[in-house]
Every structure is written in structure tokens, then in C-alpha cells.
Design an enzyme around this catalytic site. Structure first.
Site, mmCIF file in Angstrom:
data_model
loop_
_atom_site.group_PDB
_atom_site.id
_atom_site.type_symbol
_atom_site.label_atom_id
_atom_site.label_comp_id
_atom_site.label_asym_id
_atom_site.label_seq_id
_atom_site.Cartn_x
_atom_site.Cartn_y
_atom_site.Cartn_z
ATOM 1 N N GLU A 56 0.816 -1.224 0.000
ATOM 2 C CA GLU A 56 0.000 0.000 0.000
ATOM 3 C C GLU A 56 0.847 1.270 0.000
ATOM 4 O OE1 GLU A 56 -0.501 -2.652 1.889
ATOM 5 O OE2 GLU A 56 -2.608 -3.249 1.763
ATOM 6 N N PHE A 118 -11.342 -7.405 13.863
ATOM 7 C CA PHE A 118 -10.291 -7.863 12.954
ATOM 8 C C PHE A 118 -9.956 -6.766 11.936
ATOM 9 C CE2 PHE A 118 -9.048 -10.063 8.955
ATOM 10 C CZ PHE A 118 -7.815 -10.511 9.402
ATOM 11 N N GLN A 119 -8.690 -6.456 11.816
ATOM 12 C CA GLN A 119 -8.188 -5.423 10.897
ATOM 13 C C GLN A 119 -8.804 -4.052 11.156
ATOM 14 O OE1 GLN A 119 -8.238 -7.014 6.833
ATOM 15 N NE2 GLN A 119 -6.207 -7.878 7.208
#
Lengths: 566, 185
Positions: A56, A118-119
Site C-alpha cells: 500500500e 479484525f483489521q
């Protein structure tokens, strides 16, 4: 207002909003919390080009490269959590270098916010310090307005990066689509109208000056004010120097151009700094790499600061006159008010300094006798092969300074480099964006062996998306700039700056990229010609002198007039 | 030049849109420049929908102006104004929880302190004033056992006859009108 109120998912609304803003290219990487947007994107493949990067950080640097050469807003799309945090370096870089970007990040569903899902990361919190503006969107109906504001903020005034964090449920929910481009925000004044008094005061100082110098920054490029600048300079007759990011605003052979400012800039604008009686700073922010000791910088000069960002005035160097506003508007008003002047004797004095620099440094750098290939001659050989008309992308370090010094430019928006943040690993992904943003131009990247390995996975992006960039790897098997400092200021204690490198040929070929390597001076021009003739991406490894130093150099914190040749 | 400048107290009033996270954005302007915030209060302003922050800092004249410009740079901030203490009317409120005793009750009468609650063992007092006044009372009460003490941040009203925020808002409206007219032409 456009968009007919038809029902769209938040994801479709996001992409339709991109199209409304004229977006044609997105740099991104999918992941769990952004899957709905990627699903919608699948139906827009004919209208939107998506470049799949390999990390990213690369997406943001690529978007920066795209924005810098094209003048358009760069766009990135990534997922939540690690996808988002990987972009932080790029955002910080774009904020420092005033690059317009919109980054859309996925976020966990709004019901899960704040639960360590999560994340999940608090990305709006994380990016407050590295964005011009950011926001979180939790409802599909709010997406178009958030995107409109994001693009407006990113490109207006002093440009910068903007983050829009969209929860997964907002991507999936359905809402009527309306799009209205934003032209103003109550709490935000992107640039103020020129003040006639400021113009008059500045004109009086310019008319009175005997040894003036213009300091040209990227603000001129960002304001598309290159012609206005030249008109102003021609009438005032004053010489002009450039910051690193201001390079290519003026052609390198422009008659009154006296070189680059800064730590490794040219001799004339540094050594003569304290002899100037007027400095006209145009769209530049007195970075400490430009000023050296700020108390000594221009200490015998009046200072006029043409600036769009009020926070920059008097931040480092006190301005006797601040001319606030967009230089596209203020420069012509100023040009109108000043007398036609000729500063030939003063300019000759400056150009004479650059001849001293040529004899002391440049000749040795470009035409060395014996030894291994030098970085300067590699840059010069490539630049000549492209008739000094390619887009220069650099990484950070010695190759950056050699490239900035010796590449040469004919037209504006021809340099993409990480100035303020000094991000190693910037170059390779930025070159991808630069080529896509300026497809008709040749793009040459100069990168060191250290910086290349920081984002080397983007070679696969280049290969998959068939991006025609020429990568010139100046390999000295050192982290060269740090090694130079260790040599000069740390008693040659080369603490962890030597690199045992991989076989770059294998890596290039493993990614399907053509590769050449040159070690001998007499083969350099031929190797460059071969690279140039190759259609498609090419990695040319130039094995250079291992312990070469960039000179001239202003020692850190010293007055710029303390510039030294060795 | 700056080395000679004296640190003194300034009151920065910030007017902003009412957005989540803006407080953090504003305070980071101070933290990243290593300026300590003496006090900070936030509330609605007199203008509907506009939030007001009152921030007290000790710093130099040139630094405080730079701080204000950096705060104004935040997109959702309308305006930041800098004042010296004599340019504003400012007050703080302090609460004291003190062990009951004859001496405390004497002090209550002498200093015109409001009593909020009386229990068998303790008494809760309120004093409004500037920092030195509330601090002075704290020092007087201390020998008799102050169990809890809390002081609000400074709230301030600007003395000037000009209403700077309203002027700013009117100017913005005028410019927006101009822009719209330019666009329609």
C-alpha cells in the site's frame, strides 16, 4: 447537482463520485474491509484503470508521482487495518510536499467500531497528523458529499493528502445518488484575494533593490503560474534560483537562472546569499535544507514572501512583506507594478560563481579521469540521451542530489522527488505513477541500491501493468548519503551502511523486466542507448564508485555561505 | 531576536465546526511544538452550530501567532484569535471538599464562598474567580484538610466592541456570493 437520484450501493456511489471528479486511474490493493468497493469496481473496468500495487505504501507514492506530473489529484484505494497503516509514510510525504491525494480506506462495519475488530485501526486518529483533512463515513448516503469535499480540499489552496475512511456497512447499503461538486467550505479559505497594499509594498522593495534574487518553489508549479513567473522575472530583470521541488519550473538553460538552492545546491545562490539585498520567495517555504542557519539566511536582505498558506509566513524566516494568495494572481499584479530593470552586472557576478563551481566540482563529476563510473556522469549521460527532456524521478540520497544537480529540464512538472520527508523507497512506485500521469513522456528513475530494496516489490507492478519506466540503479553497495556523513562528520566509522546486495539482474528478470549492467566508463553511453532503445521497462544497473561524495555541501546548521567544495 | 522574547500568558479562542476529533487536532498543534496547555475548555458559541475552544498557554508573542495560524490551517476551524489577559474577561470555577471545622466556616464567611453541600464530616465549597483567587483560597483551606480540589479551565469573553467571529462569517458570505456571481458570469 448531478446524478439522477437512482439507488446505488455506497460502493457504486464512491466510484460514480470518482468519475464525477474526472478520475481515470486508481492505485490500490484489495482487502477484507474494501471488498464491496472492489466488487463494484469490476463493473467499471472500461472507465477506470486500477493499478494493482504490491504494497500500500507503493499505492500512495505512485499516486504522488501521478499527481506531480499531471497536476491532477492522485487517488488510492486500500483496505482497513494494515492496508491503511501501510499508507502512512506516503501520506506524510504528500503532506510535506503539498501533493493532492485522495486515499479511500475501508473500515470495519460501524457496529464493530471501537471493539478491536479484525483489521480495525483508528485510521482517522492515526492520520490526523499526516493529512490535510480526513473523515470517516458511516452511511452510504454521506459518501458523495464526503468525496466531493475530499477532492476540493485536496486540490485547493495549498494541496495535500486527504483520507476518507468508509465503514463496510456504508459500502454495502443503498442510497439515492446525487453528486454536487464543492466550491467552498465555510471554515476553509484556500487562498485569499490579493491585497493591493501588499503588492505595492513588495513592488517598492523590488524597485529599490540592487542585488535581488528570486527563490522559486513548487508553489509556482502547483499554481500553474510558470508563464506569470517568467513575465515577472523578465520585467524585474532579477536572477532566479530554485528549490529542489521548484526544479523544472524554469528551464535549466534560462538565461537568468542561477541554480538550485540548498545543502547540495549550486554555489552562486548559496555563496551570494548574504550579498543579496532582496530575496523574493515565490511559493517556497524556507525548508531547513534550503536555509541552513535561518538566522544567517538572507541576513542582509529584505524578504518578500509570496505564499498561499498563512501558516508558512514568518515560520522560519521573517518576511518584510508577505504577499498572500495564489501566485497565479499575485505575480501578474506585482509584475504590473514594478519598473523594467536590468541586473546584468549582478547576474554576471552570480554566473561567474557557477563557473568557479564548474571548475571545482562539476568538471570532475561529469568528466572524471580514471576510477569507476561516477554518479554525476551517469546522470549526465542518461540526461543527454533524452535531450534533457525526460521526466526525472528520484529516490532519496546521493543519487537524488546528483540527479537534481545534473539532469537538466526543458519543461515544467518534470521532477518527482521526495523533498520534505526524504522517503527512501519513494522512487520506484512514484515512477509508475509518473509514467501513467505523463504517458507521452519518457520517465527516468534514479535510485540507489538501498532505496530500491525498500519498495523493490513494485517491479512486479511495473511488469503486470506494463509501465514503461527506465530505472537507473546507481549501485555503490552503500547507503551512500549516510556513509558520506559518516566519512565527513563521524570519523569514517561506517556503522551499518555497507550493503551486501542481491543479484539485481535476477530480480529484474524474475519480474519480467529487461536488465542491463555497466561497470566500465567506455560502455556507459552504449548501455544507456540500449536502455533507451528498449520498448518497455528496463533496469540499468550502473556500478559506481563506492565512496563518492556529493559536493558542494553546506554543513548542517551552518549559514549557506559556508558552502564547501570538499 | 526570539531569544529575547518573554513568555507570557495568552488566551487563544478557536471557533470551529462541531466535528468529532477536532479537539485532538487542535491539541496536537501544541504537543508537536512542545507547548504546554495551561487550561482548555470547549463549549457551544453564541452562533448556532459553531463550537468555541478557550485555550490558555504561556509562550512568546511570535510563537503564539504561529500556533494560531497552524490551528486555523485545520479545515474545520473557522478562526483562531489571540488575546492578552487584559483584553478579555475571564473566570474559572473551583470546587473544594474540606473537612468541617470552625476555621473553615470562618473562611467561608470572609471570602464569600458558596457552600454547595454540608455533611457531618465535610463541606463542599465553590469559588469563582481568576486562577490566583481560587488558588489563594486553596492555600488558606489547606491547613484544615482539603480532601478534593478541582478547578475548571478558563472561560473568557472578549472585551472588544468588534465581534470578530461575526465579522469573519459576514466576510465569508460576501466572498461566496462574489464567487457564485463570477461563476454564473
Amino acid at each position: 447537482m448531478s446524478g439522477d437520484g437512482r439507488l446505488l450501493t455506497g460502493s457504486q456511489a464512491l466510484i460514480e463520485s470518482f468519475l464525477q471528479e474526472g478520475v481515470d486511474t486508481i492505485f490500490g490493493y484489495p482487502g477484507g474491509a474494501i471488498i464491496p468497493v472492489y466488487d463494484a469496481l469490476y463493473d467499471y473496468r472500461d472507465r477506470l484503470r486500477h493499478i494493482l500495487v504490491r504494497h500500500e505504501q507503493g499505492a500512495v507514492h505512485a499516486a504522488q508521482g501521478y499527481a506531480r506530473v499531471s497536476g491532477r489529484v492522485g487517488v488510492c484505494l486500500v483496505t482497513s487495518g494494515p492496508g491503511a497503516t501501510n499508507t502512512v509514510t506516503g501520506l506524510a510525504d504528500a503532506l510535506m510536499d503539498s501533493t493532492p491525494l485522495v486515499l479511500v480506506t475501508g473500515q470495519v462495519g460501524s457496529a464493530l467500531l471501537g471493539t478491536d475488530a479484525f483489521q480495525e485501526t483508528d485510521f482517522v486518529g492515526i492520520t490526523q497528523a499526516v493529512t490535510k483533512w480526513n473523515c470517516q463515513v458511516k452511511s452510504a448516503a454521506d459518501i458523495p458529499a464526503a468525496i466531493a469535499k475530499a477532492f476540493y480540499v485536496a486540490r485547493s489552496g495549498r494541496p495535500g493528502p486527504v483520507v476518507v475512511d468508509i465503514t463496510k456497512d456504508a459500502q454495502c447499503a443503498v442510497a439515492p445518488f446525487h453528486y454536487e461538486r464543492i466550491t467552498s467550505i465555510r471554515s476553509y479559505v484556500p487562498s485569499c484575494a490579493p491585497d493591493p497594499q501588499q503588492i505595492a509594498d513588495a513592488a517598492a522593495l523590488i524597485d529599490a533593490a540592487q542585488r535581488p534574487m528570486a527563490l522559486v518553489g513548487q508553489g509556482v508549479m502547483l499554481g500553474n503560474a510558470e508563464q506569470e513567473l517568467v513575465a515577472f522575472l523578465e520585467k524585474s530583470g532579477m536572477p532566479a534560483a530554485s528549490t529542489l521541488l521548484g526544479l523544472s519550473v524554469l528551464p535549466s538553460d534560462w538565461p537568468h537562472y542561477v541554480g538550485m538552492l540548498g545543502m547540495h545546491g549550486n554555489y552562486a545562490p548559496n555563496i551570494k546569499n548574504q550579498e543579496c539585498d532582496l530575496l523574493v520567495a515565490i511559493g517556497m517555504r524556507f525548508d531547513d535544507r534550503v536555509t541552513g542557519d535561518p538566522a544567517a539566511f538572507g541576513c542582509n536582505a529584505k524578504i518578500i514572501h509570496l505564499e498561499i498558506d498563512p501558516a508558512e509566513v514568518d515560520k522560519i524566516v521573517h518576511a518584510d512583506v508577505a504577499v498572500m494568495g495564489d501566485v497565479k494572481r499575485t505575480l501578474p499584479l506585482l509584475a504590473e507594478r514594478i519598473r523594467q530593470r536590468d541586473h546584468k552586472a549582478w547576474i554576471d557576478e552570480l554566473l561567474a560563481c557557477n563557473r568557479i563551481e564548474f571548475d571545482a566540482v562539476i568538471r570532475k563529476s561529469l568528466h572524471p579521469v580514471g576510477g569507476r563510473i561516477r554518479m554525476g556522469e551517469a546522470v549526465d549521460t542518461v540526461a543527454r540521451a533524452y535531450d534533457r527532456d525526460a521526466v526525472l524521478v528520484t529516490d532519496v540520497g546521493q543519487q537524488q542530489m546528483f540527479a537534481a544537480r545534473y539532469f537538466g529540464f526543458r519543461r515544467t512538472r518534470s521532477i518527482v522527488t521526495s523533498g520534505g520527508l526524504g522517503t527512501m523507497g519513494f522512487g520506484l512506485p512514484a515512477s509508475i505513477g509518473a509514467k501513467l500521469g505523463a504517458p507521452d513522456r519518457d520517465v527516468c528513475l534514479f535510485v540507489g541500491d538501498g532505496g530500491l530494496q525498500m519498495t523493490i516489490q513494485e517491479l512486479a507492478t511495473i511488469s503486470q501493468s506494463d509501465v514503461d519506466v527506465k530505472i537507473i540503479l546507481l549501485n555503490n553497495s552503500y547507503l551512500g548519503m549516510v556513509r558520506q556523513w559518516q566519512e565527513l562528520f563521524y570519523d569514517r566509522r561506517y556503522s551499518f551502511t555497507e550493503m551486501a546486495n542481491p543479484d539485481f539482474g535476477l530480480i529484474a528478470r524474475g519480474n519480467g523486466i529487461a536488465y542491463g549492467c555497466v561497470e566500465r566508463r567506455e560502455e556507459l553511453a552504449g548501455a544507456v542507448a540500449e536502455m533507451k532503445a528498449h520498448r518497455g521497462a528496463y533496469l540499468l544497473e550502473v556500478r559506481v564508485e563506492r565512496e563518492e561524495n556529493v559536493f558542494p555541501m553546506v554543513p548542517a546548521g551552518a549559514p549557506v555561505s559556508a558552502i564547501r567544495f570538499e | 531576536m526570539e531569544a529575547m522574547e518573554k513568555e507570557q500568558e495568552y488566551i487563544i479562542t478557536v471557533f470551529s465546526e462541531n466535528k468529532v476529533g477536532l479537539l485532538n487536532q487542535i491539541t496536537t498543534v501544541f504537543t508537536c511544538r512542545n507547548v504546554n496547555i495551561e487550561s482548555l475548555t470547549t463549549s457551544e458559541s453564541a452562533v448556532l452550530g459553531i463550537h468555541k475552544f478557550t485555550i490558555v498557554v504561556r509562550t512568546t508573542a511570535s510563537k503564539v501567532e504561529r500556533l494560531a495560524r497552524q490551528i486555523e490551517k485545520k479545515i474545520d476551524v473557522l478562526k483562531a484569535f489571540v488575546f492578552r489577559p487584559e483584553e478579555v474577561v475571564q473566570q474559572e470555577i473551583a470546587l473544594y471538599k474540606v473537612t468541617r471545622s470552625h476555621n473553615v466556616e470562618l473562611l467561608v464567611r470572609r471570602y464569600n464562598v458558596r457552600v454547595l453541600e454540608i455533611d457531618d464530616d465535610y463541606i463542599v465549597l465553590e469559588k469563582t474567580g481568576d486562577k490566583s483567587e481560587t488558588g489563594e483560597l486553596f492555600d488558606l483551606l489547606r491547613p484544615y484538610g482539603v480532601q478534593q480540589f478541582v478547578r475548571s479551565g478558563t472561560v473568557a469573553i472578549i472585551k472588544s466592541r468588534r465581534e470578530l467571529l461575526n465579522e469573519y462569517l459576514r466576510e465569508r458570505e460576501r466572498l461566496e456570493e462574489l464567487e457564485k456571481r463570477e461563476q454564473t458570469i
